[in-house]
Design a protein around this motif. Sequence first.
Motif, PDB file in Angstrom:
ATOM      1  N   THR A 155       0.968  -1.271   0.067  1.00 16.01           N
ATOM      2  CA  THR A 155       0.164   0.040  -0.003  1.00 16.01           C
ATOM      3  C   THR A 155       0.900   1.211   0.014  1.00 16.01           C
ATOM      4  N   GLU A 156       0.663   2.132  -0.823  1.00 13.42           N
ATOM      5  CA  GLU A 156       1.294   3.095  -1.123  1.00 13.42           C
ATOM      6  C   GLU A 156       2.990   2.838  -1.266  1.00 13.42           C
ATOM      7  N   TYR A 157       3.253   2.124  -2.208  1.00 13.97           N
ATOM      8  CA  TYR A 157       4.564   1.482  -2.016  1.00 13.97           C
ATOM      9  C   TYR A 157       5.856   2.595  -2.467  1.00 13.97           C
ATOM     10  N   GLN A 158       5.162   3.719  -3.381  1.00 18.78           N
ATOM     11  CA  GLN A 158       6.099   4.457  -3.510  1.00 18.78           C
ATOM     12  C   GLN A 158       6.511   5.573  -2.552  1.00 18.78           C
ATOM     13  N   LYS A 159       5.256   5.891  -1.728  1.00 18.18           N
ATOM     14  CA  LYS A 159       5.667   6.675  -0.636  1.00 18.18           C
ATOM     15  C   LYS A 159       6.350   6.164   0.384  1.00 18.18           C
ATOM     16  N   ASN A 160       6.213   4.876   0.439  1.00 16.05           N
ATOM     17  CA  ASN A 160       7.006   3.941   1.590  1.00 16.05           C
ATOM     18  C   ASN A 160       8.343   3.668   1.135  1.00 16.05           C
ATOM     19  N   ASP A 161       8.627   4.096  -0.066  1.00 22.32           N
ATOM     20  CA  ASP A 161       9.960   3.496  -0.618  1.00 22.32           C
ATOM     21  C   ASP A 161      10.523   2.173  -0.535  1.00 22.32           C
ATOM     22  N   ILE A 162       9.384   1.332  -0.761  1.00 22.28           N
ATOM     23  CA  ILE A 162       9.762  -0.184  -0.717  1.00 22.28           C
ATOM     24  C   ILE A 162      10.682  -0.445  -1.903  1.00 22.28           C
ATOM     25  N   LYS A 163      11.769  -1.425  -1.178  1.00 21.93           N
ATOM     26  CA  LYS A 163      12.874  -2.090  -2.133  1.00 21.93           C
ATOM     27  C   LYS A 163      12.373  -3.364  -2.667  1.00 21.93           C
ATOM     28  N   ILE A 164      12.254  -3.585  -3.928  1.00 22.24           N
ATOM     29  CA  ILE A 164      11.904  -4.770  -4.462  1.00 22.24           C
ATOM     30  C   ILE A 164      12.974  -5.386  -5.235  1.00 22.24           C
ATOM     31  N   GLU A 165      13.278  -6.649  -5.180  1.00 22.09           N
ATOM     32  CA  GLU A 165      14.322  -7.666  -5.931  1.00 22.09           C
ATOM     33  C   GLU A 165      13.411  -8.522  -6.716  1.00 22.09           C
ATOM     34  N   PHE A 166      13.593  -8.508  -8.133  1.00 20.65           N
ATOM     35  CA  PHE A 166      13.058  -9.421  -8.879  1.00 20.65           C
ATOM     36  C   PHE A 166      13.862 -10.800  -9.156  1.00 20.65           C
ATOM     37  N   LEU A 167      13.190 -11.723  -9.636  1.00 21.16           N
ATOM     38  CA  LEU A 167      13.674 -13.057  -9.714  1.00 21.16           C
ATOM     39  C   LEU A 167      14.316 -13.104 -11.052  1.00 21.16           C
ATOM     40  N   GLY A 168      15.575 -13.238 -11.250  1.00 19.30           N
ATOM     41  CA  GLY A 168      16.398 -13.758 -12.324  1.00 19.30           C
ATOM     42  C   GLY A 168      15.549 -13.425 -13.635  1.00 19.30           C
ATOM     43  N   ASN A 169      15.320 -14.464 -14.527  1.00 23.81           N
ATOM     44  CA  ASN A 169      14.744 -14.419 -15.904  1.00 23.81           C
ATOM     45  C   ASN A 169      13.127 -14.162 -15.825  1.00 23.81           C
ATOM     46  N   TYR A 170      12.506 -14.275 -14.589  1.00 24.61           N
ATOM     47  CA  TYR A 170      11.274 -14.048 -14.700  1.00 24.61           C
ATOM     48  C   TYR A 170      10.767 -12.508 -14.175  1.00 24.61           C
ATOM     49  N   GLU A 171      10.714 -11.656 -15.319  1.00 18.29           N
ATOM     50  CA  GLU A 171      10.418 -10.519 -15.305  1.00 18.29           C
ATOM     51  C   GLU A 171       9.119 -10.357 -14.527  1.00 18.29           C
ATOM     52  N   HIS A 172       9.012  -9.329 -13.618  1.00 17.36           N
ATOM     53  CA  HIS A 172       7.806  -8.861 -12.690  1.00 17.36           C
ATOM     54  C   HIS A 172       7.435  -9.927 -11.644  1.00 17.36           C
ATOM     55  N   VAL A 173       8.186 -11.152 -11.329  1.00 21.93           N
ATOM     56  CA  VAL A 173       8.105 -12.033 -10.263  1.00 21.93           C
ATOM     57  C   VAL A 173       8.995 -11.373  -9.097  1.00 21.93           C
ATOM     58  N   ILE A 174       8.399 -11.252  -8.130  1.00 26.84           N
ATOM     59  CA  ILE A 174       9.410 -10.770  -6.774  1.00 26.84           C
ATOM     60  C   ILE A 174      10.002 -11.880  -6.292  1.00 26.84           C
ATOM     61  N   LYS A 175      11.318 -11.641  -6.285  1.00 24.16           N
ATOM     62  CA  LYS A 175      12.119 -12.457  -5.442  1.00 24.16           C
ATOM     63  C   LYS A 175      11.984 -12.228  -3.682  1.00 24.16           C
ATOM     64  N   SER A 176      12.081 -10.936  -3.810  1.00 26.88           N
ATOM     65  CA  SER A 176      12.316 -10.462  -2.190  1.00 26.88           C
ATOM     66  C   SER A 176      11.750  -8.895  -2.204  1.00 26.88           C
ATOM     67  N   TYR A 177      11.376  -8.443  -0.823  1.00 28.76           N
ATOM     68  CA  TYR A 177      10.968  -6.770  -0.933  1.00 28.76           C
ATOM     69  C   TYR A 177      11.411  -6.703   0.564  1.00 28.76           C
ATOM     70  N   SER A 178      11.460  -5.319   0.794  1.00 34.94           N
ATOM     71  CA  SER A 178      11.957  -4.815   2.190  1.00 34.94           C
ATOM     72  C   SER A 178      11.236  -3.337   2.269  1.00 34.94           C
ATOM     73  N   ALA A 179      10.691  -2.855   3.403  1.00 35.96           N
ATOM     74  CA  ALA A 179      10.417  -1.606   3.454  1.00 35.96           C
ATOM     75  C   ALA A 179      11.158  -1.084   4.583  1.00 35.96           C
ATOM     76  N   PRO A 180      11.488   0.264   4.635  1.00 32.51           N
ATOM     77  CA  PRO A 180      12.141   0.837   5.685  1.00 32.51           C
ATOM     78  C   PRO A 180      11.452   1.046   7.149  1.00 32.51           C
ATOM     79  N   ASP A 181      11.983   0.749   8.134  1.00 33.69           N
ATOM     80  CA  ASP A 181      11.340   0.565   9.620  1.00 33.69           C
ATOM     81  C   ASP A 181      10.264   1.764   9.765  1.00 33.69           C
TER      82      ASP A 181
END
Length: 444
Positions: free
Chosen positions: A218-244
């Motif tokens: 929710t409001e991922y841009q405002k929260n500055d959430i960090k997203i890492e995508f999975l290798g060759n699978y574009e758009h599939v999330i490998k991991s994500y993290s948000a600042p405390d």
Amino acid sequence: MANLHLLVLIHGMWGNPAHLTRMQEIIQQTMGAIENSGSEPIELVVLVAQTNRDEWTYDGIDWGGERVAEEVMNEVMKYEKQGRRVTRFSVMGYSMGGLIARYVIGILHQNRFFETVTPVNFNTIATPHIGIPNFRTAQSSIRSFFGRNFLSRTGEQFYCADKWSPKGRTLIEVLGDPEYIFYQALLLFPNIGVYANAINDHTVPYITAAIELTDPFTEYQKNDIKIEFLGNYEHVIKSYSAPDSPGPLSTNARLSLLARIASAVPPIPPAFQYTFPVNIIIYPLLPFLIPAFLSLLVIRFSISSKKSRTRLQILEADLARERLSHIIAKLEREIETATLDAYENPELLLSLGPVSRGSGPEQLVPKAGTIPALETSSHSISYLTPGQLKCIENLNKIAWLKKTLVFFADVDNSHPVIVCRDVKSEHHRKGEAVLRHWADHFEL
């Protein structure tokens, strides 16, 4: 006799088999024709469910499940007549199709289908596993009203407004209850996976597709959430993290937000979204076109819902056919009678001893204490019913349930994109990476 692995694909609300064309193509390309399994080869065969399409999806998850289960049995018998045997079974449901799939495996389990056929993969994509939550917003309330009143039986079940069981419980609750055969059938599958859109799914929100209490995007841009995508699978999330503690918008987030605002079109139906110079002609007419469009939509929904309720009256009047819901009704009456007897005769409880779990609807419930219960927080559950909260808890107790999140940042509605529903659309083709991820992790 050749051994077959039967994969069933089930489309969603207002859908038809053509929506899963690309899904079928990708799984067949990935799996190939035949794979050796031990001493005997296994061949993948795909059944795209045909009996629930377009207006027939109004008839409810349960009747949709009854029809697809009949298709499955007919398909198995067809192969047997050809001298080929279905020995393995998998199912993939998209949107509403995922709920139908959960109902279908309950019917198959009740009919002892899995005594001779091995369940392998159970997957869903963008499926409202806990129904459609009411987020206490004006838009959500309007959708809930129209869904419950204009989508016949399916709308009532989506928004948990039905009383499906004799005890007055909703179908969504019953599907997620470990004491019922639907949940027990799900436990038979060693590979259970759900795919959910992290953002921009205006049809099936994240929390119900991902079976979660909170939405970290929710409001991922405002929260500055960090997203890492999975290798060759574009758009599939490998991991994500948000600042405390969310800080001010980052430069990239501000630029992205400004770009979205600058390029945004008015919040109007896609049918009225045009580029220059057509938009100059169309936009001044919107005060007249949009009410007319909405009126036609309501009329269409009303007609379809009325046809559905007429069909349901005929189907419900067919007393010659015992459906799974009838069996569950008997089970609830037996449990209620046994409880009353035990209350009136306490000595019965002492004589019963430990409960034995056989092949009936009581089997395969996870042992208490083996899987931690889902933690809840008061701020995240205000819009969920007690039944929905219990469904989330029960489904997350399945230790081998895998969740795959998908992130489409540059599409208006990611719900059709995630399955590449329209291969002619450039946006929809972005969903191919998701389908390839599913196909590559499919166990034959």
